[in-house]
Scaffold this motif. Structure first.
Motif, PDB file in Angstrom:
ATOM      1  N   ILE A  14      -8.412  10.593  13.676  1.00  0.00           N
ATOM      2  CA  ILE A  14      -6.880  10.170  13.388  1.00  0.00           C
ATOM      3  C   ILE A  14      -5.994  10.097  14.830  1.00  0.00           C
ATOM      4  CG2 ILE A  14      -4.615  10.991  12.584  1.00  0.00           C
ATOM      5  CD1 ILE A  14      -6.151  11.998  10.053  1.00  0.00           C
ATOM      6  N   PHE A  15      -6.468  11.096  15.557  1.00  0.00           N
ATOM      7  CA  PHE A  15      -5.599  10.941  16.923  1.00  0.00           C
ATOM      8  C   PHE A  15      -6.291  10.356  17.844  1.00  0.00           C
ATOM      9  CE2 PHE A  15      -4.197  14.760  14.290  1.00  0.00           C
ATOM     10  CZ  PHE A  15      -2.948  14.426  14.568  1.00  0.00           C
ATOM     11  N   VAL A  16      -7.626   9.955  17.722  1.00  0.00           N
ATOM     12  CA  VAL A  16      -7.841   8.981  18.702  1.00  0.00           C
ATOM     13  C   VAL A  16      -7.570   7.544  18.385  1.00  0.00           C
ATOM     14  CG1 VAL A  16     -10.322   7.500  19.113  1.00  0.00           C
ATOM     15  CG2 VAL A  16     -10.259  10.037  19.648  1.00  0.00           C
ATOM     16  N   ALA A  17      -7.350   7.248  17.076  1.00  0.00           N
ATOM     17  CA  ALA A  17      -6.545   5.984  16.862  1.00  0.00           C
ATOM     18  C   ALA A  17      -5.239   5.836  16.956  1.00  0.00           C
ATOM     19  CB  ALA A  17      -6.885   5.722  15.175  1.00  0.00           C
ATOM     20  N   LEU A  18      -4.773   7.020  16.875  1.00  0.00           N
ATOM     21  CA  LEU A  18      -3.075   7.086  17.420  1.00  0.00           C
ATOM     22  C   LEU A  18      -2.972   6.698  18.978  1.00  0.00           C
ATOM     23  CD1 LEU A  18      -1.557   9.790  15.414  1.00  0.00           C
ATOM     24  CD2 LEU A  18      -1.120   7.715  15.166  1.00  0.00           C
ATOM     25  N   LEU A  19      -3.962   7.488  19.698  1.00  0.00           N
ATOM     26  CA  LEU A  19      -3.860   7.210  21.244  1.00  0.00           C
ATOM     27  C   LEU A  19      -4.234   5.964  21.786  1.00  0.00           C
ATOM     28  CD1 LEU A  19      -5.259  10.669  22.632  1.00  0.00           C
ATOM     29  CD2 LEU A  19      -2.858   9.656  23.026  1.00  0.00           C
ATOM     30  N   ALA A  20      -5.430   5.415  20.990  1.00  0.00           N
ATOM     31  CA  ALA A  20      -5.767   4.014  21.376  1.00  0.00           C
ATOM     32  C   ALA A  20      -4.861   2.760  21.057  1.00  0.00           C
ATOM     33  CB  ALA A  20      -7.033   3.780  20.678  1.00  0.00           C
ATOM     34  N   GLY A  21      -3.873   3.062  20.191  1.00  0.00           N
ATOM     35  CA  GLY A  21      -2.850   1.961  19.948  1.00  0.00           C
ATOM     36  C   GLY A  21      -2.476   1.833  18.549  1.00  0.00           C
ATOM     37  N   THR A  22      -3.053   2.463  17.479  1.00  0.00           N
ATOM     38  CA  THR A  22      -2.585   2.388  16.130  1.00  0.00           C
ATOM     39  C   THR A  22      -1.477   3.267  15.881  1.00  0.00           C
ATOM     40  OG1 THR A  22      -4.705   1.552  15.298  1.00  0.00           O
ATOM     41  CG2 THR A  22      -3.328   2.397  14.006  1.00  0.00           C
ATOM     42  N   THR A  23      -0.375   3.047  16.206  1.00  0.00           N
ATOM     43  CA  THR A  23       0.709   4.199  16.270  1.00  0.00           C
ATOM     44  C   THR A  23       1.262   4.560  14.979  1.00  0.00           C
ATOM     45  OG1 THR A  23       2.499   2.409  16.570  1.00  0.00           O
ATOM     46  CG2 THR A  23       1.313   3.371  18.680  1.00  0.00           C
ATOM     47  N   ASN A  24       0.869   3.807  13.683  1.00  0.00           N
ATOM     48  CA  ASN A  24       1.327   4.030  12.423  1.00  0.00           C
ATOM     49  C   ASN A  24       0.107   5.130  11.764  1.00  0.00           C
ATOM     50  OD1 ASN A  24       0.841   3.754   9.301  1.00  0.00           O
ATOM     51  ND2 ASN A  24       2.868   2.679   9.930  1.00  0.00           N
ATOM     52  N   ARG A  25       1.053   6.523  11.769  1.00  0.00           N
ATOM     53  CA  ARG A  25       0.271   7.658  11.289  1.00  0.00           C
ATOM     54  C   ARG A  25      -0.687   7.301   9.889  1.00  0.00           C
ATOM     55  NH1 ARG A  25       5.053   9.938  12.600  1.00  0.00           N
ATOM     56  NH2 ARG A  25       5.624  10.005  10.226  1.00  0.00           N
ATOM     57  N   ALA A  26      -0.107   6.381   8.906  1.00  0.00           N
ATOM     58  CA  ALA A  26      -0.663   6.154   7.562  1.00  0.00           C
ATOM     59  C   ALA A  26      -1.825   5.295   7.994  1.00  0.00           C
ATOM     60  CB  ALA A  26       0.201   5.371   6.693  1.00  0.00           C
ATOM     61  N   ALA A  27      -1.588   4.282   9.004  1.00  0.00           N
ATOM     62  CA  ALA A  27      -2.782   3.217   9.206  1.00  0.00           C
ATOM     63  C   ALA A  27      -3.979   4.082   9.996  1.00  0.00           C
ATOM     64  CB  ALA A  27      -2.281   2.091   9.986  1.00  0.00           C
ATOM     65  N   ALA A  28      -3.631   4.808  10.873  1.00  0.00           N
ATOM     66  CA  ALA A  28      -4.768   5.665  11.425  1.00  0.00           C
ATOM     67  C   ALA A  28      -5.284   6.485  10.579  1.00  0.00           C
ATOM     68  CB  ALA A  28      -3.958   6.505  12.580  1.00  0.00           C
ATOM     69  N   THR A  29      -4.681   7.380   9.650  1.00  0.00           N
ATOM     70  CA  THR A  29      -5.116   8.358   8.596  1.00  0.00           C
ATOM     71  C   THR A  29      -6.268   7.355   7.698  1.00  0.00           C
ATOM     72  OG1 THR A  29      -3.430   9.725   8.860  1.00  0.00           O
ATOM     73  CG2 THR A  29      -4.774   9.828   6.744  1.00  0.00           C
ATOM     74  N   GLU A  30      -5.634   6.142   7.248  1.00  0.00           N
ATOM     75  CA  GLU A  30      -6.392   5.688   6.029  1.00  0.00           C
ATOM     76  C   GLU A  30      -7.780   5.100   6.730  1.00  0.00           C
ATOM     77  OE1 GLU A  30      -5.228   2.281   3.054  1.00  0.00           O
ATOM     78  OE2 GLU A  30      -6.107   1.334   4.900  1.00  0.00           O
ATOM     79  N   PHE A  31      -7.963   4.583   7.885  1.00  0.00           N
ATOM     80  CA  PHE A  31      -9.012   4.320   8.677  1.00  0.00           C
ATOM     81  C   PHE A  31     -10.020   5.407   8.866  1.00  0.00           C
ATOM     82  CE2 PHE A  31     -11.913   2.934  12.067  1.00  0.00           C
ATOM     83  CZ  PHE A  31     -12.234   1.790  11.754  1.00  0.00           C
ATOM     84  N   ALA A  32      -9.131   6.674   9.313  1.00  0.00           N
ATOM     85  CA  ALA A  32     -10.056   7.654   9.407  1.00  0.00           C
ATOM     86  C   ALA A  32     -10.928   8.249   8.324  1.00  0.00           C
ATOM     87  CB  ALA A  32      -9.350   9.001  10.047  1.00  0.00           C
ATOM     88  N   PHE A  33     -10.135   8.296   7.038  1.00  0.00           N
ATOM     89  CA  PHE A  33     -10.677   8.515   5.793  1.00  0.00           C
ATOM     90  C   PHE A  33     -11.827   7.581   5.359  1.00  0.00           C
ATOM     91  CE2 PHE A  33      -6.834  11.498   4.410  1.00  0.00           C
ATOM     92  CZ  PHE A  33      -7.185  12.335   5.283  1.00  0.00           C
ATOM     93  N   LEU A  34     -11.433   6.396   5.310  1.00  0.00           N
ATOM     94  CA  LEU A  34     -12.421   5.178   4.976  1.00  0.00           C
ATOM     95  C   LEU A  34     -13.723   5.272   5.841  1.00  0.00           C
ATOM     96  CD1 LEU A  34      -9.987   2.385   4.251  1.00  0.00           C
ATOM     97  CD2 LEU A  34     -11.189   3.639   2.612  1.00  0.00           C
ATOM     98  N   ILE A  35     -13.612   5.316   7.027  1.00  0.00           N
ATOM     99  CA  ILE A  35     -14.822   5.530   7.787  1.00  0.00           C
ATOM    100  C   ILE A  35     -15.560   6.778   7.509  1.00  0.00           C
ATOM    101  CG2 ILE A  35     -13.902   6.486   9.867  1.00  0.00           C
ATOM    102  CD1 ILE A  35     -16.848   4.219   9.551  1.00  0.00           C
ATOM    103  N   GLY A  36     -14.774   7.973   7.280  1.00  0.00           N
ATOM    104  CA  GLY A  36     -15.310   9.262   6.649  1.00  0.00           C
ATOM    105  C   GLY A  36     -16.630   8.998   5.504  1.00  0.00           C
ATOM    106  N   ILE A  37     -16.296   8.063   4.749  1.00  0.00           N
ATOM    107  CA  ILE A  37     -16.966   7.767   3.516  1.00  0.00           C
ATOM    108  C   ILE A  37     -18.370   7.628   3.762  1.00  0.00           C
ATOM    109  CG2 ILE A  37     -17.327   6.436   1.325  1.00  0.00           C
ATOM    110  CD1 ILE A  37     -14.202   6.545   1.273  1.00  0.00           C
ATOM    111  N   PRO A  38     -18.691   6.561   4.512  1.00  0.00           N
ATOM    112  CA  PRO A  38     -20.099   6.222   4.711  1.00  0.00           C
ATOM    113  C   PRO A  38     -20.645   7.186   5.711  1.00  0.00           C
ATOM    114  CG  PRO A  38     -18.694   4.601   5.896  1.00  0.00           C
ATOM    115  CD  PRO A  38     -17.876   5.328   4.740  1.00  0.00           C
ATOM    116  N   THR A  39     -19.869   7.723   6.651  1.00  0.00           N
ATOM    117  CA  THR A  39     -20.364   8.556   7.642  1.00  0.00           C
ATOM    118  C   THR A  39     -20.767   9.769   6.983  1.00  0.00           C
ATOM    119  OG1 THR A  39     -19.013   7.790   9.668  1.00  0.00           O
ATOM    120  CG2 THR A  39     -19.961  10.114   9.780  1.00  0.00           C
TER     121      THR A  39
END
Length: 286
Positions: free
Chosen positions: A186-211
């Motif tokens: 989540i916080f790598v996404a926030l630092l790298a340019g996705t400043t919307n918390r909901a968007a960063a969190t969703e991507f983190a959760f979605l990539i967590g599924i296959p991982t």
């Protein structure tokens, strides 16, 4: 009955902490040492983790289906991104490809790290420091993300750079127990340019599924080949799996609602407190 209660408690702890940015490893270690719940078998660990993954799949089932349909060009998805914008088939395809890239980075680097044996032991002191330093990282990341949002406007888009860095962050979280996979991503996404918390969190959760499914499957193969499954308490396993799934479902739904109007500061403070509590468990000079 005592073993079933222990399994229930461990399943609840896993379900609550797996996707919140507070480290499931630290909490399970605390439960083992402080509450005397005993060491968990590898298969038991797989079971409670699988329960947590299942909960996230259920929460994002429509999102996953729409992304899959968009990826294969079978009609426009009815889904929306965290900012409320409808996703076109092209956007859904790009988003799915970014998830694939992040997973690919994690898979390649993760196998390399595992082959080289790079992983800190799950011991109290390194996990405690990972919790404390992770709390500092969370506060800093959210501060700089807020500053960037003020200057450039809030961004919900997941860039290719964010996808690659999130993949790397998952590997780093695996090497350093106590870091928290969700917090790292989540916080790598926030630092790298996705400043919307909901968007960063969703991507983190979605990539967590296959991982997490891949990691769980990899571990499960090892466990089955070693014959550990023959000695497993399957009743306790089932209780822990169900408890983990139910509590993870509740925890993730709550978090997704919470971050709409709150920052992650409370989680950072909690990490500080838990890290200090774990350090206090270690006798002086040990």
């Amino acid at each position: 009955m005592i073993e079933l209660l222990k399994a229930l408690l461990l399943g609840i702890i896993e379900g609550i902490t797996e996707f919140l940015p507070i480290s499931s490893t630290g909490h399970l270690l605390l439960a083992e040492r402080l509450l005397g719940l005993g060491h968990r078998s590898d298969l038991f660990n797989i079971g409670i983790q699988a329960g947590a993954i299942l909960a996230v799949v259920l929460i994002y089932r429509q999102r996953l289906w729409d992304l899959a349909m968009g990826f294969f060009g079978r009609g426009a998805p009815a889904d929306h991104d965290p900012a409320g914008m409808a996703l076109s088939p092209a956007q859904a395809r790009a988003y799915a490809l970014k998830l694939a890239v992040a997973f690919g980075v994690t898979a390649v680097l993760g196998l390399l790290v595992k082959k080289l044996g790079f992983k800190l032991p799950e011991e109290v002191i390194p996990i405690a420091w990972a919790l404390i330093l992770g709390g500092i990282w969370m506060i800093a990341a959210e501060y700089f993300a807020a500053k960037r949002a003020q200057a450039l406007g809030e961004r919900s888009e997941i860039s290719w750079t964010v996808a690659v860095l999130v993949g790397i962050a998952q590997v780093v979280a695996g090497v350093f127990p106590g870091t928290s996979r969700s917090a790292a991503t989540i916080f790598v996404a926030l630092l790298a340019g996705t400043t919307n918390r909901a968007a960063a969190t969703e991507f983190a959760f979605l990539i967590g599924i296959p991982t997490m499914f891949a990691a769980t499957g990899y571990e499960l193969i090892d466990v089955l080949h070693s014959g550990q499954a023959a000695n497993e308490d399957w009743a306790a396993f089932a209780v822990a799996f169900v408890a983990s799934a139910i509590t993870a479902f509740i925890a993730v739904k709550w978090l997704l609602s919470y971050i709409q109007s709150h920052r992650f500061t409370a989680f950072a403070i909690y990490r500080f407190v838990l890290g200090l509590a774990l350090l206090a468990m270690v006798p002086a000079g040990s």
